[in-house]
Design a protein around this motif. Structure first.
Motif, mmCIF file in Angstrom:
data_model
loop_
_atom_site.group_PDB
_atom_site.id
_atom_site.type_symbol
_atom_site.label_atom_id
_atom_site.label_comp_id
_atom_site.label_asym_id
_atom_site.label_seq_id
_atom_site.Cartn_x
_atom_site.Cartn_y
_atom_site.Cartn_z
ATOM 1 N N UNK A 1 3.038 6.992 -10.210
ATOM 2 C CA UNK A 1 3.683 7.321 -8.931
ATOM 3 C C UNK A 1 2.654 7.716 -7.872
ATOM 4 N N UNK B 1 0.798 -1.225 0.000
ATOM 5 C CA UNK B 1 0.000 0.000 0.000
ATOM 6 C C UNK B 1 0.835 1.282 0.000
ATOM 7 N N UNK B 2 1.974 1.270 0.697
ATOM 8 C CA UNK B 2 2.751 2.499 0.822
ATOM 9 C C UNK B 2 3.721 2.712 -0.331
ATOM 10 N N UNK B 3 3.664 1.822 -1.311
ATOM 11 C CA UNK B 3 4.584 1.968 -2.439
ATOM 12 C C UNK B 3 3.809 2.366 -3.688
ATOM 13 N N UNK B 4 4.547 2.966 -4.649
ATOM 14 C CA UNK B 4 3.909 3.444 -5.870
ATOM 15 C C UNK B 4 3.379 2.273 -6.702
ATOM 16 N N UNK C 1 0.565 6.224 -4.650
ATOM 17 C CA UNK C 1 0.673 5.084 -3.755
ATOM 18 C C UNK C 1 -0.545 4.181 -3.940
#
Lengths: 314, 264
Positions: B143, B95-98, B145
């Motif tokens: 880009x 979830x916290x990544x692009x 998240x």
């Protein structure tokens, strides 16, 4: 105004606070890696800071080149991180307990390394303290300036390397492991290796901070590491509350500033007459508790304002 | 392509909550088989999929993928052969990544992670192209998240990730169950599109009998850890929901309980 005046009158105190803040930002980044990137509360940090400090003090006082001693200290810190990672991933011990086990063991190991409660860095009699900062002093810098200059260089280099590393395939896998272990396994990544690698990196950075700290103050003592984890968290939380960083590199910059701010707050708090230096940990705990409840406070103040405004209207 | 031989699995053996999840299941999937798996709650559908994926090891039996014995391979090693989409849309993505970082992770499935940069410009162009085929506008949000996406979008992305590097077997574990009916249909259509375009060998668990009948070329039904029905080809095409219910009763000797299967 009072604050500015205080720091103007206590230039040396402030200089010390800033240099400690810079050195400790390395530790805070290590804490950030474990707590925020890996989302794993790692208490072995308390152990690796004294491992770094004790190892450096012993090696340098024994006549070793300070740079080599610092490097070896980092490796010892990484070894502590490896232990925690191994206990957690391979032996399935809950992460907090794994960290505590390493921390407790580290205290005994540090005693063995140092051979005494307190090891000064003075090799022969009342000469200048030998440290990684010495060569800058030989170039004519004052000791406080030498410390700040070299620490800044180290922090810049380490955070640049860290940023690049986290952008690699390997680093990306580590970040994902902190996010969603299930997904990472489904992508064919061994999460155990990622967790161990991240803890080694994080504890290595903490040990580096410990090593520089011992060299900055000129000695290492067994009890100097107590409360490290809270100091690290304080810096990270101050950074997050003030700057709300969204990207990895802004987080790193925010942490350095957060770490310096923390030291300045401490210096300010301890300058009050009835405070003693032993109150430092109490002050730290209060700062962390305060920073943690800031979002809640902010909400309530906003609500209160709205309430007052509405009452004025009716 | 995928062969299960006598897979047995018991959870918590020797305790009061002992559960025989799989009673010696054997199954063979040919290349290009698109198999839907149905069965009531606790029938062993998810256990079957998780055993194939390596979430846990079977007590007995052998699993081979494309003639490779994977029975004792760890989950992350098997991932080389398998694409997976989970029921929970949050489970398949970070979830916290692009979006692009998630895709880059999936593009390297089964490869060792080196110190090269995690994504290349060429890949980025390819991801944009592939995302465009989803028709969800994600191609302009590389880009962003993943945590910002809706459940359906995340599930579509998970599907794309699972098929980005062509898997020998695609495992879908009720991947539309957590979505609203309209989104579920979109994701299912997308599944069919990806499976047919790439002629993927697929195992899809579903609670929805109609979905199970409408999609795929073969249907299997599970009950209390056994395979009780295996119908393929034309025979499957002519099956209806009442047929299925009747077959269930004959095979299991009991009436279909009033669980989720009936309601859908």
């Amino acid at each position: 105004m009072f604050i500015l005046q205080f720091f103007e009158n206590n230039w040396i105190v402030m200089q010390g606070a800033v240099s400690l803040g810079i050195i400790f930002s390395l530790m805070a980044m290590g804490v950030f890696l474990a707590f925020r990137i890996l989302e794993m509360p790692d208490l072995s940090v308390e152990g690796s800071i004294i491992l770094g400090a004790g190892m450096s003090a012993r090696l340098i006082s024994g006549g070793m080149n300070p740079f080599l001693a610092t490097l070896l200290s980092v490796l010892v810190g990484s070894a502590a991180g490896f232990c925690t990672g191994f206990l957690h991933t391979k032996l399935k011990i809950p992460s907090i307990l794994a960290g505590i086990l390493t921390m407790v063991a580290a205290y005994s190991v540090v005693f063995r390394i140092m051979g005494a409660n307190n090891v000064p860095l003075l090799p022969h009699g009342p000469q200048r303290v030998t440290s990684v900062f010495t060569f800058l002093q030989d170039w004519g810098l004052s000791r406080p300036n030498a410390i700040i200059l070299l620490s800044v260089v180290v922090v810049v280099v380490v955070s640049a390397l860290l940023y690049c590393f986290m952008g690699t395939e390997f680093g990306s896998a580590i970040r994902a492991t902190g996010n969603n272990r299930q997904m990472v396994k489904a992508q064919g990544i061994n999460t155990d290796i990622m967790i161990i690698a991240c803890l080694m990196l994080s504890n290595g950075m903490v040990a580096l901070a410990g090593s520089l700290w011992a060299q900055q103050q000129g000695f290492a003592s067994v009890d100097m590491g107590i409360g490290t984890i809270v100091i690290g968290l304080a810096s990270v939380i101050i950074a997050e509350v003030i700057f709300r960083p969204r990207r990895f590199w802004t987080s790193l910059i925010a942490i350095v500033i957060g770490s310096i701010i923390y030291r300045l707050i401490i210096a300010l708090a301890l300058s009050v007459d009835f405070m003693r230096s032993t109150d430092l940990r109490l002050v730290t705990a209060v700062i962390v508790a305060f920073a943690l409840c800031l979002p809640l406070l902010r909400d309530n103040i906003a609500k209160l304002r709205k309430f007052i405004r509405n009452r004025g209207n009716t | 392509m995928l062969t299960l031989a006598g897979i047995k699995k018991t959870f918590d053996p020797g305790t009061p909550i002992e559960k025989h999840a799989l009673h010696g299941v054997s199954l063979h999937l040919e290349k290009g088989d698109y198999v839907t798996v149905i069965g009531g709650n606790g029938a062993g559908k998810s256990t079957l999929l998780n055993t194939i994926a390596g979430t846990f090891f079977p007590d007995e039996g052998k699993i081979t993928v494309d003639a490779v014995d994977v029975t004792n391979l760890h989950e992350h090693k098997r991932a080389l052969y398998l694409g997976r989409v989970f029921q929970d849309p949050r489970a398949g993505t970070a979830a916290d990544m692009f979006i692009e970082e998630n895709l880059a992770l999936a593009y390297r499935r089964g490869k060792s992670r080196t110190l090269r940069w995690h994504i290349t410009a060429k890949e980025r162009a390819m991801y944009r192209e592939r995302l465009a085929t989803l028709g969800l506008g994600l191609e302009n949000r590389l880009t962003d998240k993943v945590g910002l996406l809706s459940g359906g979008q995340r599930q579509a992305l998970s599907l794309l990730m699972a098929t980005l590097r062509e898997p020998r077997v695609l495992l879908l574990d009720e991947h539309t169950a957590a979505l609203d009916p309209k989104t579920a249909k979109t994701v299912l259509d997308l599944t069919n599109q990806l499976v047919h375009e790439n002629n993927l060998t697929t195992l899809m668990v579903t609670h929805n009998m109609r979905d199970a009948l409408k999609n795929g070329n073969r249907i299997i039904m599970m009950h209390e850890g056994n395979l009780i029905l295996d119908v393929k080809g034309e025979e499957k095409t002519n099956l209806t929901v009442p047929d299925l219910l009747k077959m269930f009763e004959t095979a299991s000797g009991e009436e279909m309980a009033s669980d989720r299967m009936l309601l859908t």
